[in-house]
Structure formats: C-alpha cells, structure tokens
Design an enzyme around this catalytic site. Sequence first.
Site, PDB file in Angstrom:
ATOM      1  N   LYS A 120     -38.224  23.750 -56.200  1.00 18.20           N
ATOM      2  CA  LYS A 120     -36.819  24.259 -56.385  1.00 18.20           C
ATOM      3  C   LYS A 120     -36.479  24.377 -58.066  1.00 18.20           C
ATOM      4  O   LYS A 120     -35.552  25.045 -58.392  1.00 18.20           O
ATOM      5  CB  LYS A 120     -35.925  23.342 -55.645  1.00 18.20           C
ATOM      6  CG  LYS A 120     -36.015  23.773 -53.960  1.00 18.20           C
ATOM      7  CD  LYS A 120     -35.018  23.193 -53.406  1.00 18.20           C
ATOM      8  CE  LYS A 120     -35.144  23.608 -51.780  1.00 18.20           C
ATOM      9  NZ  LYS A 120     -36.244  22.875 -51.048  1.00 18.20           N
TER      10      LYS A 120
HETATM   11  C1  LIG Z   1     -36.891  23.583 -49.927  1.00 17.10           C
HETATM   12  C2  LIG Z   1     -38.219  23.253 -49.594  1.00 17.10           C
HETATM   13  C3  LIG Z   1     -39.036  24.030 -48.934  1.00 17.10           C
HETATM   14  C4  LIG Z   1     -38.452  25.027 -48.101  1.00 17.10           C
HETATM   15  O1  LIG Z   1     -38.352  26.191 -48.898  1.00 17.10           O
HETATM   16  P1  LIG Z   1     -37.110  27.408 -48.303  1.00 17.10           P
HETATM   17  O2  LIG Z   1     -37.010  28.316 -49.484  1.00 17.10           O
HETATM   18  O3  LIG Z   1     -36.048  26.771 -47.973  1.00 17.10           O
HETATM   19  O4  LIG Z   1     -37.904  28.098 -47.432  1.00 17.10           O
HETATM   20  C5  LIG Z   1     -40.234  23.449 -48.690  1.00 17.10           C
HETATM   21  N1  LIG Z   1     -40.920  22.378 -49.479  1.00 17.10           N
HETATM   22  C6  LIG Z   1     -40.082  21.740 -50.209  1.00 17.10           C
HETATM   23  C7  LIG Z   1     -40.788  20.331 -50.958  1.00 17.10           C
HETATM   24  C8  LIG Z   1     -38.949  22.077 -50.203  1.00 17.10           C
HETATM   25  O5  LIG Z   1     -38.137  21.405 -51.363  1.00 17.10           O
END
Ligand SMILES: *Cc1c(COP(=O)(O)O)cnc(C)c1O
Length: 482
Positions: A120
């Site tokens: 993220k």
């Molecule tokens: C947010 C997240 C996801 C999922 O990603 P999306 O964009 O919501 O599909 C998967 N793994 C981790 C570690 C995350 O923080």
Amino acid sequence: MKYISTRGNSPAKTFTEILLGGLAPDGGLYLPEHYPQVTRAELDAWRNLSYADLAFEVLSKFATDIPVDDLRAIISKTYTAEVYCNGRADSNAADVTPLRKVTDGVYILELSNGPTLAFKDMAMQLLGNLFEYALAKDHAELNILGATSGDTGSAAEYAMRGKRGIRVFMLSPNGKMSSFQRAQMYSLQDPNIFNIAVNGMFDDAQDLVKAVSNDHAYKAAHKIGTVNSINWGRVSAQIVYYFKGYFAATKSNDEQVAFSVPSGNFGNICAGHIARMMGLPIGQLILATNENDVLDEFFRTGVYRPRGTAHTYETSSPSMDISKASNFERFVFDLVGRDGAKVREFWSKVDAGAAPDAAAFTIKGTDYWHALPKFHFSSGKSTHEDRLKTIREMWEEYGVMVDTHTADGLKVGLEQRRPSLPLICLETALPAKFEETIVEALGRQPERPAALEGIEDLPQRCVKMDADVAILKAFISANVPA
Ligand SMILES: *Cc1c(COP(=O)(O)O)cnc(C)c1O
C-alpha cells in the site's frame, strides 16, 4: 483526460478534481473515459527506465491536468531508494520494486519495501505528495478521517506525516492490533498525526467514522476526507509496477506474462486489468482469495454473492478478509461494455444488502459471461493450511520467506498459471508483519528490517477514547483551527 462514473450519472471531471474525493455523486466510482493506449514504440522506449521515470510516463497519461514539470517533481521525490529501502539486505532499493527469481519462470515482484512493509506504500506515498501539491495550490486544508485494523492506517500515516495542510485522525481498536502494528502507528510523533484508540472492535471504530461522515454539515465545516481504496489516485499509481514487473521478467515486448495478485478490495488487480487494457502484454491475471472467496466464486461461476458479517472469516491473511470488494464495480463496468444503467441495476442489489449471502446478481449464460474470457482472468482460493504449506515450501526449497498474503498469491498462481507464461507473483507485505503465522509455519521468527528493530520500545503517542461520536467530534474540532 476526463473521468466518468461507473453508474453513468455524474458529470465528467479531471484528475485533480477527483483526487481528494471519494465516490462520484451518483454513488459510482470514477474511471478514465477511455484507457490511454501504449504503443509498441513506447513499450520499447520504456523498457529500461528507472521506476520514477516509468511512473512519470504512465501517470502523465492520466494526470493530464497537472503541469508536466510539477508531475515529474512529485513523482521523483516519491519513488526514491531512501523511501523504498526497508527491504532485505539482498534487495536493490534503487530498483524500488526489485524482481526476485524464485525458480525458472517464477518470480516475486517486491512491492513491500516501503516504510510500512506493505504494497500500500507504493500508492499511498504518491497520494501524500499529490494531496500536498493540490492543497497548496488552492490554499486549502484536508483532515483525513479513517478507521484501521492495521495496514491501511499505517500506510496513510506514513504517507501524510509532516505534510502541509493535512491532518490525519486514525481510529484503531484499542488493544486489538499486534504490538508491532501499534508501535508502527503510535510511535509517530508528527503533530499532524492523531492516533485514536477506540474502546471497542474495528467495527465500532468504522461506525464512528461513518457517523461523522454522514453529518454532512460537520464534514464540510471541518474539511473531512478519506483515503480509502477506491481513490483513483491510488489505483493509477499501482498500474506502474505492472509495467515495471513485465519489463524485468521478459527480454522483449513480444512476450506475455501472468500476474498473480493476492486480492481483497480488488484495487491491486484492477490496476493490472487497466495495464492490460492499455496494451501491456499480460496473458493472464490470476486473482487469489483466502477463505473469503466471493471474487473467486464470481470468476468461476458468474454469480456475485457478497457475504454477510457472519460469513466473513477472520484469517491469517487479514488484509484479504473482505466480502464486498469496493473496486470490483470498476471491472464490472468494463465487462458490461461500460453500460452505467446495467451497473446501477446490479449494484442496486449489492447496495441494498438485504439478504446476506444471497446472490446480488449473476452473469451466467448472458453475453457478459461470454465476454469474460477476453479479460484474461483466472482465479482460485487458498486456506490457512495452504498458506502454511506454501510458506514452508518457499522457505525449504528456495530459501525465500514470504508473508501470508503473498503465500495465497503464490499458491493460486502456481495452480492456475498457463505453463508457457512466466509467472510474476505480487508480494503485498513482508513476513515481519505477520510473525505469528511465520512461527507457526517455520518454527522461527521472520527477519525484521534493521530500521524497525526495537520499534516497540519507542515512546507512543495515542489518545484513548470511548466509542462515542460526540467525543470524537469534540476532539477533531479542538485540533482543527477554525
Ligand atoms: C490491502 C492488501 C491486500 C489486498 O489488496 P486489494 O487492493 O484490496 O485487493 C493484500 N495483501 C495485503 C498485505 C494488503 O495490505
């Protein structure tokens, strides 16, 4: 480039006009009115660019209302080796997203070397700099209000810390996060970051945020905004690393690849879908879910059946514990030939959420079902046992330690890939964030990046609060100068 709503009833807007907002006024999500196409000559010219230069080329096709010199400056200060240097000793921070070879034809794209050890950061760090730029232009301010059970809140705080014109009020459930997660968030001493530990569960914190957001007068007077996963700026920033990973795993732009994506809110894989629509040679987009398998069910059967809370499970890949993926509507808009009326019809039942676990809509047997293969999705699910097994196999056979979410992606990717395609698994977090399951799988602690050793011992700054809207509003008002 203008942006339109997936529900077809909102006026078109520019990139900066939608940057600070959330949903379109008609309740839909914004998408570009058409996907910019990348020519073969551009692919050839982009192949050896640095991450920042590549990000500029991709994003300048979307953020067309930001002057190019400004956009270049924002991107260059975002994607630096300093910001993405938390990785393992054998990683190359200058690459920002190094590609790690697991075995012949199988790769992991490292997206988790940013400040909070999860992918993220890739988008959120850019968003922080874009927000600061847009607010400064208008001499405006923004107070970001959110609730988190871990990943998103810390990524937002590390992206917004010290930014002019921005304050972050982040609610978390008191005592419900790991000591590492608490330390990551609460040790920030920046005066524009406010950590609020709510006496209750995550849902109580989330309800408080909703209650404040639904008070439209208060929200406007206090310039309250959010940074959730439907933000178009975040999705667009994630498109870049699909290009980067493709170039790193191939020798020429004649080749095709498969990407495997651990999915929750469908934001990450939505960016992959858009990269493919732009012309990147992606032969397969493999969606991996955990036990919360709503999206896997859709791609296998054509039935979209969001689950109620009773059937949304807490798993060892918690960031994927989602049963109503907010960005999925963006893909469905493309699937139905960008027919906003059709999306409104489908989502009238999703939004009503009347019967938990009942099908909201189905495309089985329709033209949409026959159109689905042309989008090149595959899907599968992975359970706690699968995660433990994958983490063990990766460690014992290849000496690679992966986190629980990346393990879901690897398991489903290896099972679903067409053998002729190189497989690129997106790494969405580092194992250091999920110590408990790593210990369960391997009987040893994951390594922690040196910069985060002893983070639990740092002084923490956090306000404890009962789950009471009036108290929260009073706290925000007291910290937002009129
Ligand atoms: C947010 C997240 C996801 C999922 O990603 P999306 O964009 O919501 O599909 C998967 N793994 C981790 C570690 C995350 O923080």
